[in-house]
Design a protein around this motif. Structure first.
Motif, mmCIF file in Angstrom:
data_model
loop_
_atom_site.group_PDB
_atom_site.id
_atom_site.type_symbol
_atom_site.label_atom_id
_atom_site.label_comp_id
_atom_site.label_asym_id
_atom_site.label_seq_id
_atom_site.Cartn_x
_atom_site.Cartn_y
_atom_site.Cartn_z
ATOM 1 N N GLY A 171 -15.242 1.522 1.347
ATOM 2 C CA GLY A 171 -15.679 2.894 1.541
ATOM 3 C C GLY A 171 -15.827 3.207 3.016
ATOM 4 O O GLY A 171 -15.625 2.329 3.875
ATOM 5 N N HIS A 172 -16.172 4.458 3.323
ATOM 6 C CA HIS A 172 -16.424 4.808 4.726
ATOM 7 C C HIS A 172 -17.736 4.198 5.198
ATOM 8 O O HIS A 172 -17.807 3.615 6.273
ATOM 9 N N GLY A 173 -18.791 4.378 4.388
ATOM 10 C CA GLY A 173 -20.075 3.755 4.720
ATOM 11 C C GLY A 173 -21.187 4.730 5.026
ATOM 12 O O GLY A 173 -22.355 4.326 5.133
ATOM 13 N N ASP A 174 -20.891 6.020 5.188
ATOM 14 C CA ASP A 174 -21.935 6.985 5.527
ATOM 15 C C ASP A 174 -22.862 7.223 4.338
ATOM 16 O O ASP A 174 -22.437 7.285 3.194
ATOM 17 N N GLY A 175 -24.144 7.316 4.640
ATOM 18 C CA GLY A 175 -25.130 7.647 3.616
ATOM 19 C C GLY A 175 -25.469 6.519 2.668
ATOM 20 O O GLY A 175 -26.178 6.734 1.680
ATOM 21 N N LEU A 176 -24.976 5.307 2.935
ATOM 22 C CA LEU A 176 -25.262 4.172 2.075
ATOM 23 C C LEU A 176 -26.405 3.351 2.649
ATOM 24 O O LEU A 176 -26.637 3.359 3.853
ATOM 25 N N GLY A 177 -27.080 2.621 1.792
ATOM 26 C CA GLY A 177 -28.134 1.743 2.264
ATOM 27 C C GLY A 177 -29.470 2.440 2.414
ATOM 28 O O GLY A 177 -29.616 3.638 2.158
ATOM 29 N N PRO A 178 -30.477 1.701 2.878
ATOM 30 C CA PRO A 178 -31.854 2.209 2.921
ATOM 31 C C PRO A 178 -32.142 3.171 4.067
ATOM 32 O O PRO A 178 -33.177 3.823 4.070
ATOM 33 N N HIS A 179 -31.255 3.291 5.057
ATOM 34 C CA HIS A 179 -31.534 4.152 6.210
ATOM 35 C C HIS A 179 -30.536 5.303 6.248
ATOM 36 O O HIS A 179 -30.115 5.790 5.215
ATOM 37 N N ASP A 180 -30.140 5.756 7.437
ATOM 38 C CA ASP A 180 -29.217 6.884 7.576
ATOM 39 C C ASP A 180 -29.819 8.139 6.934
ATOM 40 O O ASP A 180 -29.105 8.988 6.411
ATOM 41 N N LYS A 181 -31.157 8.246 6.965
ATOM 42 C CA LYS A 181 -31.834 9.314 6.231
ATOM 43 C C LYS A 181 -31.532 10.697 6.786
ATOM 44 O O LYS A 181 -31.396 11.660 6.034
ATOM 45 N N GLY A 182 -31.454 10.805 8.108
ATOM 46 C CA GLY A 182 -31.160 12.104 8.702
ATOM 47 C C GLY A 182 -29.817 12.625 8.262
ATOM 48 O O GLY A 182 -29.671 13.795 7.898
ATOM 49 N N TYR A 183 -28.825 11.738 8.252
ATOM 50 C CA TYR A 183 -27.505 12.165 7.817
ATOM 51 C C TYR A 183 -27.482 12.482 6.325
ATOM 52 O O TYR A 183 -26.794 13.407 5.887
ATOM 53 N N LYS A 184 -28.227 11.721 5.520
ATOM 54 C CA LYS A 184 -28.253 11.989 4.085
ATOM 55 C C LYS A 184 -28.744 13.401 3.804
ATOM 56 O O LYS A 184 -28.216 14.099 2.933
ATOM 57 N N ARG A 185 -29.760 13.830 4.563
ATOM 58 C CA ARG A 185 -30.248 15.204 4.392
ATOM 59 C C ARG A 185 -29.202 16.211 4.839
ATOM 60 O O ARG A 185 -28.985 17.234 4.190
ATOM 61 N N MET A 186 -28.552 15.915 5.953
ATOM 62 C CA MET A 186 -27.532 16.827 6.466
ATOM 63 C C MET A 186 -26.336 16.909 5.532
ATOM 64 O O MET A 186 -25.741 17.980 5.348
ATOM 65 N N LYS A 187 -25.982 15.802 4.898
ATOM 66 C CA LYS A 187 -24.838 15.785 3.995
ATOM 67 C C LYS A 187 -25.064 16.696 2.796
ATOM 68 O O LYS A 187 -24.110 17.306 2.280
ATOM 69 N N LYS A 188 -26.296 16.785 2.340
ATOM 70 C CA LYS A 188 -26.596 17.686 1.225
ATOM 71 C C LYS A 188 -26.269 19.129 1.584
ATOM 72 O O LYS A 188 -25.829 19.913 0.744
ATOM 73 N N VAL A 189 -26.499 19.475 2.867
ATOM 74 C CA VAL A 189 -26.151 20.827 3.326
ATOM 75 C C VAL A 189 -24.638 20.971 3.422
ATOM 76 O O VAL A 189 -24.058 21.962 2.964
ATOM 77 N N PHE A 190 -23.979 19.969 4.005
ATOM 78 C CA PHE A 190 -22.528 20.025 4.199
ATOM 79 C C PHE A 190 -21.782 20.177 2.877
ATOM 80 O O PHE A 190 -20.749 20.846 2.813
ATOM 81 N N THR A 191 -22.268 19.500 1.844
ATOM 82 C CA THR A 191 -21.550 19.494 0.568
ATOM 83 C C THR A 191 -22.054 20.554 -0.402
ATOM 84 O O THR A 191 -21.543 20.652 -1.516
ATOM 85 N N ASN A 192 -23.037 21.334 0.010
ATOM 86 C CA ASN A 192 -23.554 22.382 -0.862
ATOM 87 C C ASN A 192 -22.472 23.443 -1.093
ATOM 88 O O ASN A 192 -21.906 23.973 -0.133
ATOM 89 N N PRO A 193 -22.142 23.774 -2.348
ATOM 90 C CA PRO A 193 -21.077 24.743 -2.627
ATOM 91 C C PRO A 193 -21.308 26.102 -1.983
ATOM 92 O O PRO A 193 -20.353 26.749 -1.541
ATOM 93 N N VAL A 194 -22.558 26.537 -1.919
ATOM 94 C CA VAL A 194 -22.850 27.836 -1.314
ATOM 95 C C VAL A 194 -22.571 27.798 0.190
ATOM 96 O O VAL A 194 -21.957 28.719 0.748
ATOM 97 N N ALA A 195 -23.004 26.701 0.856
ATOM 98 C CA ALA A 195 -22.766 26.565 2.296
ATOM 99 C C ALA A 195 -21.269 26.520 2.588
ATOM 100 O O ALA A 195 -20.787 27.152 3.543
ATOM 101 N N LYS A 196 -20.509 25.777 1.773
ATOM 102 C CA LYS A 196 -19.058 25.706 1.972
ATOM 103 C C LYS A 196 -18.405 27.064 1.746
ATOM 104 O O LYS A 196 -17.454 27.428 2.440
#
Length: 254
Positions: free
Chosen positions: A127-152
């Motif tokens: 895989g790419h590796g983003d958003g996996l594991g116990p950390h990367d929390k800031g990006y995980k929150r940002m990814k929810k915005v990026f992938t939100n159908p309304v935002a797109k």
């Protein structure tokens, strides 16, 4: 789990994190030419090629428009695909807005989540590796915005000249997106992709875990029979992984 049997003399190649277009198209052009030269070099013995994300520093597919540039990369990928070499693409955090272009134009399947493969009897978790594991929390929150159908939907209604320019600016400037602040070895006990791989091993064995995203070429032993490999990047290291049917090695393209 997808099974791949390599013909005699063929190899599997893995690469990630080219970030073409960053910080500018002109400055990334020499890196693009180097990547295309690598593709040309490996085409004679490539049994399969895995591109593990962030090939572009920004990518967004409008219904009738694709971002300008990267002609040599697309041409070479089309050539290899047309020659019958299987190519697999895993979206990264910079190009997660892929929606059919690679499949339709290049015959390259695109995956938005990690996949499992059995290659010559050797098991891989890729895989790419983003958003996996116990950390990367800031990006995980940002990814929810990026992938939100309304935002797109709202972003899609921006004129491409404005939308692409705006996204490119934030892609380069925002270190949370770019991952520049994480591009240093944290120590094996703090590498969150290592922790993720070890947790996966608690429920199922894999011989190899292969990720990008970290921009660091890494080879870490997880157990006597399992290994974590990060492919590095094509900005500073120009590294890739090569599997000959038995051994997996990190190599540098000179």
């Amino acid at each position: 789990m997808t099974t791949i049997e390599l013909p005699e003399g063929k190899k599997v190649y893995f690469a990630s994190d080219n970030h073409l277009g960053a910080p500018t198209m002109d400055k990334s052009f020499p890196r693009e030419k180097k990547f295309v030269a690598w593709l040309e070099q490996i085409k004679h013995d490539a049994g399969a090629i895995f591109l593990l994300g962030d090939l572009f520093d920004f990518w967004f597919e409008y219904k009738t428009v694709v971002p300008k540039g990267f002609t040599r990369t697309f041409g070479k990928l089309a050539e290899l695909s047309d020659a019958g070499i299987p190519i697999f693409y895993f979206v990264g955090n910079h190009d997660l807005w892929m929606n059919g272009y690679f499949e339709e134009e290049l015959n390259i399947p695109v995956f938005h989540r990690p996949q499992q493969y059995l290659i010559n009897g050797v098991s891989f978790f890729i895989g790419h590796g983003d958003g996996l594991g116990p950390h990367d929390k800031g990006y995980k929150r940002m990814k929810k915005v990026f992938t939100n159908p309304v935002a797109k939907w709202f972003f899609r209604w921006l004129h491409p000249d404005l939308g692409v320019r705006l996204a490119q600016y934030f892609s380069v400037k925002n270190k949370l997106i770019s991952g520049d602040e994480d591009a240093k070895f944290l120590g094996e006990d703090k590498e969150w992709l290592v922790q993720y791989a070890k947790r996966k091993l608690e429920t199922r064995h894999y011989d190899h875990f292969i990720f990008g995203h970290r921009h660091l070429p890494l080879e870490i032993t997880l157990s006597q029979t399992s290994k974590y490999t990060n492919t590095g990047d094509w900005i500073h290291y120009y590294t890739y992984a090569e599997f000959d049917g038995q051994q997996l090695q990190l190599k540098k393209f000179e």
